[in-house]
Design an enzyme around this catalytic site. Structure first.
Site, mmCIF file in Angstrom:
data_model
loop_
_atom_site.group_PDB
_atom_site.id
_atom_site.type_symbol
_atom_site.label_atom_id
_atom_site.label_comp_id
_atom_site.label_asym_id
_atom_site.label_seq_id
_atom_site.Cartn_x
_atom_site.Cartn_y
_atom_site.Cartn_z
ATOM 1 N N ARG A 19 39.421 46.788 43.261
ATOM 2 C CA ARG A 19 39.705 48.318 42.939
ATOM 3 C C ARG A 19 39.160 49.239 43.788
ATOM 4 O O ARG A 19 40.483 49.751 43.996
ATOM 5 C CB ARG A 19 39.681 48.534 41.561
ATOM 6 C CG ARG A 19 39.974 47.505 40.447
ATOM 7 C CD ARG A 19 38.740 47.511 39.191
ATOM 8 N NE ARG A 19 39.597 47.415 38.257
ATOM 9 C CZ ARG A 19 39.623 45.479 38.003
ATOM 10 N NH1 ARG A 19 39.199 44.572 39.119
ATOM 11 N NH2 ARG A 19 40.438 44.659 37.275
ATOM 12 N N GLY A 86 42.584 35.359 42.248
ATOM 13 C CA GLY A 86 43.756 36.113 40.830
ATOM 14 C C GLY A 86 43.522 37.589 41.361
ATOM 15 O O GLY A 86 44.419 38.152 41.168
ATOM 16 N N ASP A 312 33.817 35.227 31.510
ATOM 17 C CA ASP A 312 32.624 34.905 33.171
ATOM 18 C C ASP A 312 31.571 34.200 33.251
ATOM 19 O O ASP A 312 31.822 33.382 34.486
ATOM 20 C CB ASP A 312 33.406 35.977 34.528
ATOM 21 C CG ASP A 312 34.843 36.184 35.726
ATOM 22 O OD1 ASP A 312 35.852 35.033 34.831
ATOM 23 O OD2 ASP A 312 34.309 37.408 35.373
HETATM 24 C C1 S3P Z 1 39.138 40.035 36.646
HETATM 25 C C2 S3P Z 1 39.339 39.811 35.336
HETATM 26 C C3 S3P Z 1 39.610 38.352 34.825
HETATM 27 C C4 S3P Z 1 37.799 37.890 35.424
HETATM 28 C C5 S3P Z 1 37.819 37.660 36.490
HETATM 29 C C6 S3P Z 1 38.208 39.354 37.498
HETATM 30 C C7 S3P Z 1 39.422 41.629 37.310
HETATM 31 O O1 S3P Z 1 40.144 37.710 34.627
HETATM 32 O O2 S3P Z 1 38.035 36.895 34.848
HETATM 33 O O3 S3P Z 1 36.952 36.672 37.183
HETATM 34 O O4 S3P Z 1 38.324 42.189 37.904
HETATM 35 O O5 S3P Z 1 40.145 42.557 35.838
HETATM 36 P P1 S3P Z 1 41.296 38.282 33.552
HETATM 37 O O6 S3P Z 1 42.031 39.226 33.545
HETATM 38 O O7 S3P Z 1 42.688 36.738 33.615
HETATM 39 O O8 S3P Z 1 40.919 38.254 32.730
#
Ligand code: S3P
Length: 427
Positions: A19, A86, A312
């Site tokens: 971020r 992700g 996590d």
């Molecule tokens: C994250 C949100 C979580 C987490 C990931 C990091 C983030 O995922 O599991 O490691 O930085 O916004 P989800 O939004 O799919 O719950």
């Protein structure tokens, strides 16, 4: 017997690092970022921002980013590679949506199996054009616009990545974007926006829903950011200290964001001797020291309501559960199937292989205490999942390296210094 002792500063937080980079890129002017996590996931975000025309470079111990504003991304010349990340994929898809450019997002094998329609379905409604592989996956093409529509979004899946993608898309939308979150998720995006003096509203309702109201377009003035250390990375050493007799450690500079340290409440309920001391505020986040002494643990039930706040940490909580008297049941883990690996499967298969008493039923996992002696070397499959690799490396402290991890390299995705730091604490 191995024990953990001493004091350690954990590396920067992964969520905040992504971020910090994205907001610095969307600001006008130069920002410095300190304690940025230099891991594979974060480098994926850096490389994508560079492809989008943002100047980013490292100077001694900080990073310098020259932001181009909320509508300043340039059309990239090649596909944007999110690798295993992700957070990179979901957040960057949201961030490019309100720029009039076309981009193709790609990722590695694991990321290409994770849902992206959970973000693009919302972006389609406000006017971005998206084309996904098999209607859900990377590679995906997106054509954004600087004329996206203000919209009232309602998030059904509790996910900070979805919420943050919608916030990022809303920064360059003229008018009011609202986002209703049914269950609370990590709020680093909102905290960073406050720190950067962005004007937006948050309303909390009695039914625990939260409404976020943006009024764009925003011009963000660049400001230096220091990243607090990662509480999810700290969790590995905290559990390591709890389960190895004679351990006593102190972890400093940790982000104490309540949406991230629910696992400490769980470990305390299990009997863990853990103390938290808030020391200061850092760029919108409370930061402090966590002290841990080895403890006798007992199993408890973890309600499914808590799952967004523990998302996590279930792998390392499962490791704590193997050493806890009685039974530990973790409920409502469905979202774990959508992580870097199907984490329900990765936890259950590997613990069973080591001889622990583990049961999976309807997205719940139960681990019952059994005095497990691992005599022969056993090989763990990480499925390329960094948190699985680190969790079983911690369990290995009790089994003198009789647990072999098939792929330790994946740890560099979130914590390249994991083994260096573990060694520092090992006595
Ligand atoms: C994250 C949100 C979580 C987490 C990931 C990091 C983030 O995922 O599991 O490691 O930085 O916004 P989800 O939004 O799919 O719950």
């Amino acid at each position: 017997m191995i024990k953990l002792q001493g004091s350690l500063k954990i590396s920067g937080d992964k969520s905040i690092s992504h971020r910090a980079l994205i907001f610095a890129a969307l600001s006008v002017g130069e920002s410095k970022i300190r304690n940025l996590l230099e891991s594979r996931d974060v480098f994926a975000t850096i490389n994508i921002l560079k492809e989008l025309g943002i100047k980013i470079r490292k100077k001694s111990n900080f990073w310098v980013i020259n932001g181009n504003g909320t509508d300043g991304f340039l059309e990239p010349n090649k596909a944007l590679n999110c690798e295993n990340s992700g957070t990179t994929a979901r957040l960057m898809i949201g961030a490019v949506a309100s720029n009039p450019i076309s981009c193709t997002f790609i990722g590695d094998k694991s990321l290409s199996k994770r849902s992206m329609s959970r973000v693009t379905n919302y972006l389609e409604k406000i006017g971005a054009e998206t084309k996904l592989t098999k209607e859900n996956y990377l590679p995906l093409m997106i054509t954004g616009s600087n004329n996206l529509l203000p919209y009232n979004h309602s998030c059904s899946i509790p996910s900070a990545q979805i919420k943050s993608a919608l916030i990022l898309s809303g920064l360059n939308i003229k008018g009011k974007t609202t986002i209703i979150e049914k269950r609370k998720t990590r709020d680093h995006t909102e905290r960073l926006m406050k720190y950067l003096n962005l004007n937006f509203k948050i309303k909390k309702f009695k039914n625990k829903q939260t409404l976020l109201e943006l009024n764009g377009p925003y011009e963000i003035k660049s400001k230096d950011i220091s990243v607090a250390s990662d509480p999810s990375s700290a969790a590995f050493f905290i559990v390591g200290a709890l389960i190895t007799p004679g351990s006593k450690i102190k972890l400093t500079n940790i982000a104490l964001n309540p949406t991230r340290i629910e696992y400490i409440k769980i470990l305390k309920k299990m009997g863990g001797n853990i103390r938290i001391k808030k020391t200061r505020k850092l760029c919108g986040e409370d930061v402090g020291t966590i002290s841990v002494k080895s403890s006798k643990l007992k199993g408890i039930n973890i309600d499914s309501k808590l799952s967004p706040l523990l998302i996590d940490e279930y792998p390392i909580l499962s490791i704590a559960a193997t050493q806890a008297k009685g039974a530990m049941t973790m409920k409502g883990l469905g979202e774990l199937r959508h992580k870097e690996s199907d984490r329900i499967k990765s936890i259950v298969i590997n613990l069973n292989k080591l001889g622990f008493n583990v049961e999976e039923k309807n997205d719940n996992i139960t681990i019952r205490y059994s005095k497990t002696v691992i005599k022969n070397v056993k090989k763990i499959r990480t499925y390329g999942d960094h948190r699985i690799a680190m969790s079983f490396s911690i369990l290995n402290l009790l089994y003198k390296d009789r647990i072999l991890i098939d792929d330790k390299d994946c740890i560099a995705i979130s914590y390249p210094k994991f083994f260096q730091h573990l060694k520092q604490l090992q006595k």
